[in-house]
Each structure stands twice: as C-alpha cells, then as structure tokens.
Scaffold this motif. Structure first.
Motif, PDB file in Angstrom:
ATOM      1  N   TYR A  80      55.760  72.985  28.998  1.00 16.09           N
ATOM      2  CA  TYR A  80      54.353  73.384  29.047  1.00 16.09           C
ATOM      3  C   TYR A  80      54.158  74.860  29.400  1.00 16.09           C
ATOM      4  O   TYR A  80      53.039  75.324  29.548  1.00 16.09           O
ATOM      5  N   HIS A 111      48.159  76.166  26.448  1.00 14.66           N
ATOM      6  CA  HIS A 111      46.912  75.419  26.273  1.00 14.66           C
ATOM      7  C   HIS A 111      46.636  75.060  24.809  1.00 14.66           C
ATOM      8  O   HIS A 111      45.645  74.410  24.520  1.00 14.66           O
ATOM      9  N   PRO A 113      47.427  72.847  21.814  1.00 15.62           N
ATOM     10  CA  PRO A 113      48.106  71.556  21.620  1.00 15.62           C
ATOM     11  C   PRO A 113      49.155  71.585  20.512  1.00 15.62           C
ATOM     12  O   PRO A 113      50.211  70.947  20.650  1.00 15.62           O
ATOM     13  N   LYS A 132      52.025  62.430  24.436  1.00  9.92           N
ATOM     14  CA  LYS A 132      50.991  62.494  23.403  1.00  9.92           C
ATOM     15  C   LYS A 132      49.598  62.520  24.046  1.00  9.92           C
ATOM     16  O   LYS A 132      48.738  63.302  23.656  1.00  9.92           O
ATOM     17  N   THR A 133      49.399  61.702  25.074  1.00  8.48           N
ATOM     18  CA  THR A 133      48.123  61.692  25.786  1.00  8.48           C
ATOM     19  C   THR A 133      47.871  63.039  26.454  1.00  8.48           C
ATOM     20  O   THR A 133      46.758  63.572  26.408  1.00  8.48           O
ATOM     21  N   TYR A 134      48.900  63.612  27.049  1.00  9.15           N
ATOM     22  CA  TYR A 134      48.796  64.923  27.692  1.00  9.15           C
ATOM     23  C   TYR A 134      48.371  65.975  26.664  1.00  9.15           C
ATOM     24  O   TYR A 134      47.420  66.722  26.883  1.00  9.15           O
ATOM     25  N   ASP A 136      47.058  65.502  23.634  1.00 11.41           N
ATOM     26  CA  ASP A 136      45.748  65.186  23.041  1.00 11.41           C
ATOM     27  C   ASP A 136      44.584  65.598  23.940  1.00 11.41           C
ATOM     28  O   ASP A 136      43.514  65.950  23.448  1.00 11.41           O
ATOM     29  N   SER A 137      44.809  65.591  25.245  1.00  6.96           N
ATOM     30  CA  SER A 137      43.727  66.001  26.150  1.00  6.96           C
ATOM     31  C   SER A 137      43.333  67.463  25.895  1.00  6.96           C
ATOM     32  O   SER A 137      42.183  67.846  26.093  1.00  6.96           O
ATOM     33  N   PHE A 138      44.257  68.271  25.416  1.00  7.62           N
ATOM     34  CA  PHE A 138      43.963  69.677  25.116  1.00  7.62           C
ATOM     35  C   PHE A 138      43.124  69.821  23.854  1.00  7.62           C
ATOM     36  O   PHE A 138      42.469  70.835  23.653  1.00  7.62           O
ATOM     37  N   ARG A 139      43.146  68.822  23.007  1.00  4.79           N
ATOM     38  CA  ARG A 139      42.387  68.896  21.751  1.00  4.79           C
ATOM     39  C   ARG A 139      40.874  68.862  22.014  1.00  4.79           C
ATOM     40  O   ARG A 139      40.086  69.230  21.162  1.00  4.79           O
ATOM     41  N   HIS A 140      40.495  68.454  23.199  1.00  8.22           N
ATOM     42  CA  HIS A 140      39.083  68.439  23.577  1.00  8.22           C
ATOM     43  C   HIS A 140      38.629  69.785  24.132  1.00  8.22           C
ATOM     44  O   HIS A 140      37.470  69.961  24.457  1.00  8.22           O
ATOM     45  N   VAL A 142      40.526  73.363  26.238  1.00  5.64           N
ATOM     46  CA  VAL A 142      41.006  73.781  27.547  1.00  5.64           C
ATOM     47  C   VAL A 142      41.136  75.301  27.528  1.00  5.64           C
ATOM     48  O   VAL A 142      41.564  75.891  26.540  1.00  5.64           O
TER      49      VAL A 142
END
Length: 180
Positions: A80, A111, A113, A132-134, A136-140, A142
């Motif tokens: 990351y 940041h 994705p 994948k969940t981690y 995907d959270s950036f697709r909203h 950040v």
C-alpha cells in the motif's frame, strides 16, 4: 530533568541541525559501501549494523544524531506504499533515525485503486476477498494521504542514551514478563 537521568545513566546530549538532515536511499548505499558493507543490488533492507554505521557517518559528516532516510526501495515496503512518481523502484516512504536507530517509519499511502491492484500483482500477492474489499473502498473516493508511526519508548531510550529500551518503559514485556 534530563540531567537527573544522566547522573545515573551518563550519555552525551543529542545533536540536531537547524535544517532537516535528509539522506536519500542511493546516497545511503554509497555511504555504506564506503564503510565496507556489501550492498548487493542496493535494494535490500538494512541490518541493524548498517543503520548504526549510517548513523555514525551522518553524525560525522552532518553533525547530527537525528536524520531521515528517504525513498526506500518499493520491494521492501508494504503493497500500500505509494511508488515514487519519478522512479517506481523507489517509494514515497522514509524512516527517521536517532543515534543510528529507527524511531519512526512513514509513507504516503497509495490511494489509486488500480495502482494498488498493479502493485499487489507485481508483488505476487493473492487479491482475495480481504484485499479486494480494501481496494474497492478506494473506488468510492479517497484523498491522497500518508501516515507514520513513532516508537515512543525507542525515542526516550535513544534520546537519553540508555543501554536498554526496557529502562524507557514503565511495564516492559518479554517472554518471561507479561504482567506489570
């Protein structure tokens, strides 16, 4: 109060420079090679002996016990960590040293994705449900962000020149002591 501690545990005062002392990874590799270390491809992590030697040279050349080592190789940092935009072999990450020992690690987090997924694949990691969940959270959305972690007991231990980090901890832990 520091003088009271130094009466029992003699040590020299920490030296600082007015401007931050920042050493970039390639410069550190040159210093360590001059000190006789085999740095291989110059992209591996440092040993404790290397860190101490680097600290001694920085003290001698720059007159400070406190410095930053910047632009660590991407391969030795977590997935990351943001790659350096000028050379992705390196990362936007650093460690802060006091008396030749690390007291803080920090970095810019990636940041983007799609870039995080590329790095995960490049590192040969499985992008399972958790990652994948981690990502995907950036697709909203950040913002660019960073973080750092200081080892406060290490700061006290090194600042005071103590001979053991346990002397800087109110309740030190080891395999034989798990309760105060």
């Amino acid at each position: 109060e520091v003088e009271i501690v130094r009466e029992q545990y003699p040590s020299a005062a920490v030296t600082f420079t007015d401007e931050p002392c920042i050493i970039h990874w390639p410069q550190a590799m040159e210093i360590l090679k001059e000190e006789g270390f085999d740095m291989g491809n110059e992209m591996g992590d440092l040993t404790g002996a290397m860190e101490l030697a680097l600290g001694a040279v920085v003290k001698e050349k720059h007159g400070t016990d406190f410095f930053m080592l910047d632009k660590y190789p991407s391969d030795i940092r977590p997935f990351y960590t943001m790659p350096d935009p000028d050379d992705d072999k390196f990362s936007n990450s650093y460690d802060i040293f006091l008396r030749g020992q690390e007291i803080c690690s920090g970095a810019q987090r990636c940041h983007d994705p799609d870039l995080v997924m590329q790095i995960i694949e490049k590192k040969g990691m499985e992008a399972g449900d958790g990652l994948k969940t981690y990502v995907d959270s950036f697709r909203h959305g950040v913002s660019p962000h960073a973080g750092a972690g200081f080892g406060l007991e290490r700061v006290v231990f090194l600042y005071l020149g103590l001979d053991n980090v346990r002397k800087a901890s109110m309740f030190p832990r080891d395999p034989n002591r798990c309760t105060p």
